[in-house]
Motif scaffolding. Structure first.
Motif, PDB file in Angstrom:
ATOM      1  N   HIS A  68       1.765  55.218 -40.781  1.00  0.00           N
ATOM      2  CA  HIS A  68       1.491  56.233 -41.409  1.00  0.00           C
ATOM      3  C   HIS A  68       1.995  57.513 -41.382  1.00  0.00           C
ATOM      4  CE1 HIS A  68      -2.041  53.282 -42.755  1.00  0.00           C
ATOM      5  NE2 HIS A  68      -0.801  52.714 -42.345  1.00  0.00           N
ATOM      6  N   TYR A  80      -4.910  57.438 -46.547  1.00  0.00           N
ATOM      7  CA  TYR A  80      -6.503  56.276 -46.566  1.00  0.00           C
ATOM      8  C   TYR A  80      -6.829  57.515 -48.161  1.00  0.00           C
ATOM      9  CZ  TYR A  80      -6.092  54.512 -41.546  1.00  0.00           C
ATOM     10  OH  TYR A  80      -4.771  54.009 -40.958  1.00  0.00           O
ATOM     11  N   LYS A  85      -6.715  54.350 -55.839  1.00  0.00           N
ATOM     12  CA  LYS A  85      -5.963  53.106 -56.098  1.00  0.00           C
ATOM     13  C   LYS A  85      -6.465  52.290 -55.190  1.00  0.00           C
ATOM     14  CE  LYS A  85      -1.081  55.130 -55.983  1.00  0.00           C
ATOM     15  NZ  LYS A  85       0.221  54.363 -55.626  1.00  0.00           N
ATOM     16  N   ILE A  86      -7.535  52.445 -54.143  1.00  0.00           N
ATOM     17  CA  ILE A  86      -8.017  51.426 -53.713  1.00  0.00           C
ATOM     18  C   ILE A  86      -9.931  52.118 -53.082  1.00  0.00           C
ATOM     19  CG2 ILE A  86      -8.950  50.600 -51.075  1.00  0.00           C
ATOM     20  CD1 ILE A  86      -6.015  51.591 -50.488  1.00  0.00           C
ATOM     21  N   LEU A  91      -9.389  45.843 -52.737  1.00  0.00           N
ATOM     22  CA  LEU A  91      -8.192  45.753 -53.015  1.00  0.00           C
ATOM     23  C   LEU A  91      -7.508  46.683 -51.351  1.00  0.00           C
ATOM     24  CD1 LEU A  91      -8.530  48.090 -56.523  1.00  0.00           C
ATOM     25  CD2 LEU A  91      -7.393  46.444 -55.570  1.00  0.00           C
ATOM     26  N   LEU A  92      -8.311  46.721 -50.416  1.00  0.00           N
ATOM     27  CA  LEU A  92      -7.942  47.160 -48.792  1.00  0.00           C
ATOM     28  C   LEU A  92      -7.840  46.032 -48.530  1.00  0.00           C
ATOM     29  CD1 LEU A  92      -8.605  49.264 -46.498  1.00  0.00           C
ATOM     30  CD2 LEU A  92     -10.808  48.336 -46.258  1.00  0.00           C
ATOM     31  N   MET A  95      -4.169  45.790 -49.571  1.00  0.00           N
ATOM     32  CA  MET A  95      -3.034  46.603 -49.235  1.00  0.00           C
ATOM     33  C   MET A  95      -2.533  46.293 -47.925  1.00  0.00           C
ATOM     34  SD  MET A  95      -2.150  48.707 -51.292  1.00  0.00           S
ATOM     35  CE  MET A  95      -1.546  50.228 -50.541  1.00  0.00           C
ATOM     36  N   MET A  98      -0.590  43.807 -47.707  1.00  0.00           N
ATOM     37  CA  MET A  98       1.232  44.292 -48.780  1.00  0.00           C
ATOM     38  C   MET A  98       1.476  44.933 -47.324  1.00  0.00           C
ATOM     39  SD  MET A  98       2.152  46.880 -51.469  1.00  0.00           S
ATOM     40  CE  MET A  98       1.642  48.630 -50.407  1.00  0.00           C
ATOM     41  N   CYS A  99       0.453  45.700 -46.278  1.00  0.00           N
ATOM     42  CA  CYS A  99       1.519  45.558 -44.939  1.00  0.00           C
ATOM     43  C   CYS A  99       2.124  45.150 -44.161  1.00  0.00           C
ATOM     44  CB  CYS A  99       1.144  47.448 -44.161  1.00  0.00           C
ATOM     45  SG  CYS A  99      -0.262  48.776 -45.468  1.00  0.00           S
ATOM     46  N   ASN A 102       5.185  42.958 -46.171  1.00  0.00           N
ATOM     47  CA  ASN A 102       6.407  44.376 -46.167  1.00  0.00           C
ATOM     48  C   ASN A 102       6.968  44.805 -44.801  1.00  0.00           C
ATOM     49  OD1 ASN A 102       5.890  44.494 -48.763  1.00  0.00           O
ATOM     50  ND2 ASN A 102       5.063  46.069 -48.736  1.00  0.00           N
ATOM     51  N   TYR A 124     -13.292  53.632 -45.253  1.00  0.00           N
ATOM     52  CA  TYR A 124     -13.654  53.217 -46.463  1.00  0.00           C
ATOM     53  C   TYR A 124     -15.262  53.297 -47.000  1.00  0.00           C
ATOM     54  CZ  TYR A 124      -8.488  53.163 -47.496  1.00  0.00           C
ATOM     55  OH  TYR A 124      -7.077  53.262 -47.816  1.00  0.00           O
TER      56      TYR A 124
END
Length: 128
Positions: A68, A80, A85-86, A91-92, A95, A98-99, A102, A124
Motif C-alpha cells: 500500500h 483506505y 469506493k468502499i 465492498l471491503l 477489495m 481482489m488483493c 491479484n 473502516y
C-alpha cells in the motif's frame, strides 16, 4: 415451406438475441439487487467470529502495508477509504479478495474474512 412462413420464422429468430439480452440484463439486475440486499443484511455480522489475530498475522506476513505504501506513499494508510469506493463491509471484503486474487496470495475465504475484519476494526468501522 412457403415464403411467408419462412419470412415470419426468420423475423422471430432475429428477435431472439434482443430478447435474450433483455432477459440476461433483467437477471443480472435481479442478482445484483439480491447481492446488495443480502450484503446490507449481513453487514452487521459479516465480521462476527473472524479471527483478528490471524488477520493481523496475514497482513504482516503478506506485507500489505509495504504494498500500500508503494502505491500511495506515506504510511500507506491513504489507500483506505478511497473517495466513495468502499462504503460497505461487503465492498471491503471484496477489495481484500481482489488483493488476494491479484497478488496470488492463496488465502482461504476465512482468511480473507479475517484480514477484512482487521481492516474494518482499524480503518473502516462499518460494524461494531
Amino acid at each position: 415451406m412457403n415464403t411467408t412462413h419462412s419470412s415470419l420464422r426468420a423475423t422471430a429468430l432475429s428477435r431472439r438475441p434482443a430478447r435474450a439480452r433483455t432477459w440476461a440484463l433483467g437477471g443480472l439486475l435481479l442478482v445484483g439487487g439480491l447481492v446488495l440486499w443480502t450484503g446490507q443484511a449481513r453487514a452487521a455480522d459479516m465480521f462476527q467470529g473472524a479471527d483478528l489475530a490471524l488477520g493481523q498475522k496475514l497482513i504482516d506476513e503478506h506485507k500489505c502495508v509495504a504494498c500500500h505504501t508503494s502505491k500511495v506513499g506515506g504510511d500507506g494508510s491513504a489507500i483506505y477509504k478511497p473517495q466513495g469506493k468502499i462504503n460497505t463491509a461487503g465492498l471491503l471484503r471484496g477489495m481484500v479478495e481482489m488483493c488476494n486474487t491479484n497478488m496470488n496470495l492463496g488465502m482461504f475465504p476465512e482468511e480473507v474474512d479475517a484480514v477484512a475484519a482487521v481492516l474494518n476494526r482499524d480503518h473502516y468501522k462499518f460494524t461494531k
